[in-house]
Write a protein that holds these residues in place. Sequence first.
Motif, PDB file in Angstrom:
ATOM      1  N   GLU A   1     105.898  18.885  38.575  1.00 40.94           N
ATOM      2  CA  GLU A   1     106.350  19.939  39.353  1.00 40.94           C
ATOM      3  C   GLU A   1     106.012  21.200  37.865  1.00 40.94           C
ATOM      4  O   GLU A   1     105.899  21.151  37.233  1.00 40.94           O
ATOM      5  N   LYS A   2     106.443  22.338  38.876  1.00 42.64           N
ATOM      6  CA  LYS A   2     106.564  23.851  37.776  1.00 42.64           C
ATOM      7  C   LYS A   2     106.948  23.476  36.819  1.00 42.64           C
ATOM      8  O   LYS A   2     106.157  25.084  35.947  1.00 42.64           O
ATOM      9  N   ASP A   3     108.487  23.092  37.038  1.00 36.81           N
ATOM     10  CA  ASP A   3     108.521  23.383  35.202  1.00 36.81           C
ATOM     11  C   ASP A   3     108.607  22.388  34.318  1.00 36.81           C
ATOM     12  O   ASP A   3     109.170  22.185  32.877  1.00 36.81           O
ATOM     13  N   GLY A   4     107.321  21.808  34.590  1.00 42.97           N
ATOM     14  CA  GLY A   4     107.159  20.365  33.531  1.00 42.97           C
ATOM     15  C   GLY A   4     107.361  19.270  34.127  1.00 42.97           C
ATOM     16  O   GLY A   4     106.372  17.929  33.438  1.00 42.97           O
ATOM     17  N   TYR A   5     108.428  18.862  35.147  1.00 44.13           N
ATOM     18  CA  TYR A   5     108.907  17.553  35.556  1.00 44.13           C
ATOM     19  C   TYR A   5     107.594  16.715  35.945  1.00 44.13           C
ATOM     20  O   TYR A   5     107.073  17.496  36.733  1.00 44.13           O
ATOM     21  N   LEU A   6     107.828  15.776  35.760  1.00 44.10           N
ATOM     22  CA  LEU A   6     106.553  14.486  36.142  1.00 44.10           C
ATOM     23  C   LEU A   6     107.200  13.239  36.097  1.00 44.10           C
ATOM     24  O   LEU A   6     106.815  12.641  34.486  1.00 44.10           O
ATOM     25  N   TYR A   7     107.194  12.541  37.198  1.00 42.84           N
ATOM     26  CA  TYR A   7     107.515  11.492  37.025  1.00 42.84           C
ATOM     27  C   TYR A   7     107.522  10.603  38.208  1.00 42.84           C
ATOM     28  O   TYR A   7     108.383  11.492  39.982  1.00 42.84           O
ATOM     29  N   THR A   8     106.577  10.415  39.183  1.00 45.38           N
ATOM     30  CA  THR A   8     105.713  10.479  40.581  1.00 45.38           C
ATOM     31  C   THR A   8     106.919   9.337  41.418  1.00 45.38           C
ATOM     32  O   THR A   8     107.482   9.731  42.322  1.00 45.38           O
ATOM     33  N   TYR A   9     108.111   9.193  40.653  1.00 45.12           N
ATOM     34  CA  TYR A   9     109.107   7.839  41.254  1.00 45.12           C
ATOM     35  C   TYR A   9     110.003   8.625  42.133  1.00 45.12           C
ATOM     36  O   TYR A   9     110.568   8.770  42.613  1.00 45.12           O
ATOM     37  N   ARG A  10     110.388  10.336  41.169  1.00 47.91           N
ATOM     38  CA  ARG A  10     111.154  10.759  42.375  1.00 47.91           C
ATOM     39  C   ARG A  10     110.530  12.131  43.001  1.00 47.91           C
ATOM     40  O   ARG A  10     110.572  13.084  43.893  1.00 47.91           O
ATOM     41  N   THR A  11     108.735  13.096  42.021  1.00 52.60           N
ATOM     42  CA  THR A  11     108.197  13.851  42.888  1.00 52.60           C
ATOM     43  C   THR A  11     108.217  13.811  43.639  1.00 52.60           C
ATOM     44  O   THR A  11     107.837  15.039  45.014  1.00 52.60           O
ATOM     45  N   ILE A  12     107.302  12.473  44.519  1.00 53.13           N
ATOM     46  CA  ILE A  12     106.742  12.331  45.755  1.00 53.13           C
ATOM     47  C   ILE A  12     108.480  12.824  46.840  1.00 53.13           C
ATOM     48  O   ILE A  12     107.205  13.057  47.601  1.00 53.13           O
TER      49      ILE A  12
ATOM     50  N   CYS B   1      94.992  -0.549  38.935  1.00 52.93           N
ATOM     51  CA  CYS B   1      95.255   0.971  38.551  1.00 52.93           C
ATOM     52  C   CYS B   1      95.746   1.515  40.261  1.00 52.93           C
ATOM     53  O   CYS B   1      96.072   1.805  41.134  1.00 52.93           O
ATOM     54  N   LYS B   2      94.289   1.598  40.645  1.00 47.69           N
ATOM     55  CA  LYS B   2      93.872   2.068  41.586  1.00 47.69           C
ATOM     56  C   LYS B   2      94.410   0.749  43.369  1.00 47.69           C
ATOM     57  O   LYS B   2      94.923   1.538  43.617  1.00 47.69           O
ATOM     58  N   SER B   3      94.162   0.237  43.038  1.00 44.20           N
ATOM     59  CA  SER B   3      94.089  -1.574  44.317  1.00 44.20           C
ATOM     60  C   SER B   3      95.948  -1.345  44.057  1.00 44.20           C
ATOM     61  O   SER B   3      96.119  -1.768  45.124  1.00 44.20           O
ATOM     62  N   THR B   4      96.738  -0.846  43.369  1.00 47.30           N
ATOM     63  CA  THR B   4      97.895  -1.329  43.313  1.00 47.30           C
ATOM     64  C   THR B   4      98.514  -0.256  43.415  1.00 47.30           C
ATOM     65  O   THR B   4      99.606  -0.282  44.148  1.00 47.30           O
ATOM     66  N   GLY B   5      97.796   1.124  43.686  1.00 45.56           N
ATOM     67  CA  GLY B   5      98.535   1.997  44.661  1.00 45.56           C
ATOM     68  C   GLY B   5      98.941   3.192  43.146  1.00 45.56           C
ATOM     69  O   GLY B   5      99.699   4.315  43.055  1.00 45.56           O
TER      70      GLY B   5
ATOM     71  N   LYS C   1     104.945  14.518  49.281  1.00 39.59           N
ATOM     72  CA  LYS C   1     104.430  13.409  50.555  1.00 39.59           C
ATOM     73  C   LYS C   1     104.094  12.217  50.426  1.00 39.59           C
ATOM     74  O   LYS C   1     103.398  11.814  49.740  1.00 39.59           O
ATOM     75  N   GLY C   2     104.778  11.386  51.463  1.00 40.09           N
ATOM     76  CA  GLY C   2     104.730  10.061  51.463  1.00 40.09           C
ATOM     77  C   GLY C   2     106.369   9.342  50.506  1.00 40.09           C
ATOM     78  O   GLY C   2     106.977   9.874  50.021  1.00 40.09           O
ATOM     79  N   LYS C   3     105.876   7.754  50.557  1.00 40.19           N
ATOM     80  CA  LYS C   3     106.819   7.161  50.197  1.00 40.19           C
ATOM     81  C   LYS C   3     106.533   6.281  49.014  1.00 40.19           C
ATOM     82  O   LYS C   3     104.901   5.109  48.917  1.00 40.19           O
ATOM     83  N   PHE C   4     106.939   5.929  47.651  1.00 43.42           N
ATOM     84  CA  PHE C   4     106.184   5.786  46.180  1.00 43.42           C
ATOM     85  C   PHE C   4     106.347   4.260  46.521  1.00 43.42           C
ATOM     86  O   PHE C   4     106.651   3.482  47.536  1.00 43.42           O
TER      87      PHE C   4
END
Length: 668
Positions: A124-135, A59-63, A75-78
Amino acid sequence: MKKLCLIVLLGCGLSASAQKQDYPIQPVAFTQVKLADKFWASRIETNRTVTIPASFERCKSTGRIKNFEMAAEGKGKFCTVYAFDDTDIYKTIEGASYSLAVHPDKQLDAYLDSLITLVGKAQEKDGYLYTYRTIDPLHPGGAAGPERWVKEGEQSHELYCAGHMYEGAAAHFMATGKRSFLNIAIKNADLLVATFGPGKRAVAPGHEIVEMGLVRLYRITGKKEYLDLAKFFIDQRGKKAYNKKSKNVWENGTYYQDDKPVIDQDEAEGHAVRAMYLYAGMADVAALTGDKQYLAAIDKIWDNMVGKKMYVQGSIGAVGDGERFGGNYELPNTTAYNETCAAIGSVFWNQRMFLLHGQSKYMDVLEKVLYNGLISGVGLDGKSFFYTNAMQIQDHFNHPDIERERSGWFVCSCCPTNLVRLLPSVPGYIYAQNGKDVFVNLFISGTGSLKVNNKALQITQQNNYPWDGGLSFSINPASAMDVNLKIRIPGWAQNQAVPSDLYAYQQPLNKKVTIKLNGKAVDYQMADGYAVISRKWKKGDKVEMELPMDVQRVVASDKLPEDASRVALQRGPLMYAAEWKDNGGKATNIILPKSTTFTATYKPELLNGVTVLTGEAKAVDIAADGQSVNTESKILTAIPYYAWANRGKGEMMVWFPEQVKFVDILSR
């Protein structure tokens, strides 16, 4: 509180809210079972010491972990491939938590805390959690769409990620008593409750599991909104406009189990993993609400799967195009897909069907899957895997979609991390109870600690299963007590290869299973596939059972033309395969005459210890000059199916022809 939560771990215990309606039968949690069994204890230990650390490292080595770091920073890119890659971390946390529940490890505990802290920062503050979008919410990947949830019915996997998060958070809370991950999950679930439901947004989740996860949170919190939302999601299926006449499974909705309302479905259809999670979720909701229409639907679907869409070693999902079920009796061998995650989902669903109905046939299927098409998905080293589980590997067939050798991980690594969370919970499938009825479903050495009418009862199994059929059960109540002991008599020991007519034994076994109580034969009664012994049990009582371990030839229904005039080999719960390594470099040229008899020999030095089958056979041989074909006598060696592909790449065969009917002439 911690003790209560551990009981809930398998999804069937009552929460502090004292829910009144539930599964009539309750499983005994894996934390209440201490194994002394080489077959399973060694696998669970390998999972703890090898698979879990390797999973976190990958999980670490693949990002995958970096995605959470970037989401926390905004900030960044998925940096990985799939929108659902977050789930590999959630599933590994779940498996690690199960491991912690029975094997305390301060270092692992601290590492989980650090990961969960990172997950919380990414939320996110309202509870949303999905790094594909949140980044980068303004520029998410194409699978997510321009706004939250707009592609959930397709491939965004937002709710799929949430479901695995809930499962992981529940496991962590139940194992450690810490609320850190649970609070993250509850905050996200509350967002779903505020977003979806009657008069709000409606969607049929594109990849099911959020339904199971919401039920898990409901059991912990008692918050009925979570159960209601699980049912709401299930009931949205069949409402989307598809091209109903299209034969394309994506266009007509069958891929998503979305072509018709769930209560009108009667076939196992579409993406096999999605299907298993849907049917398991339906079972959960039916148990908690009493929904009889759900029950009727999943009963029909189960009959269809076991009767028309399951391979002889328990695997499902025959078609690689869509990782899905095919049509009735569409079970090809050379292109069999059989995703490992689908086998895991089948275990989840079959246990729930047993808890609903109390019939052994569901545990028969669960056992077949567990010992064959599921553990075949992980190598004996604990760090090499199969995404798919083939039925035949032949040198002159080149099918790129069929794996020929194990891989360390995959770009889509849902299967390795799913195994991480399944293996530690295996002891939780051994025992179950309903009042004075105590069920023994699996034969695994160790001690289970139960309570019957608030009195302690221990059952200690001693056996060498699956290699030997001699089973011993020591019954030790705290004081004399009335118990209906129900020991499963496997279907395979009663002339039933599977609980349908899809496969059968070529010759009936006709051996009655013998049971002794304190050294004397007992004339037991059978009910729903269980030998029932009702009495007032006292400390030191001992039950002995002998299961026939004859090698059986399994034949397929004539509706499976690929298996015509062929046999598969079974001994006990194990299906067998011939592999190149033991058979002169080839396996697919073997002919197995009807006269062949087999010798079973345990070889402790081979493949971590296995019983091999040997017998006289024939082999098709091509002359050195390539101008003639003949047959020669040889000794066939077969190994348990689960153990194949642990010694390199080469041919493998499960179904053996009994005679030569034709020869394919192929240039090489």
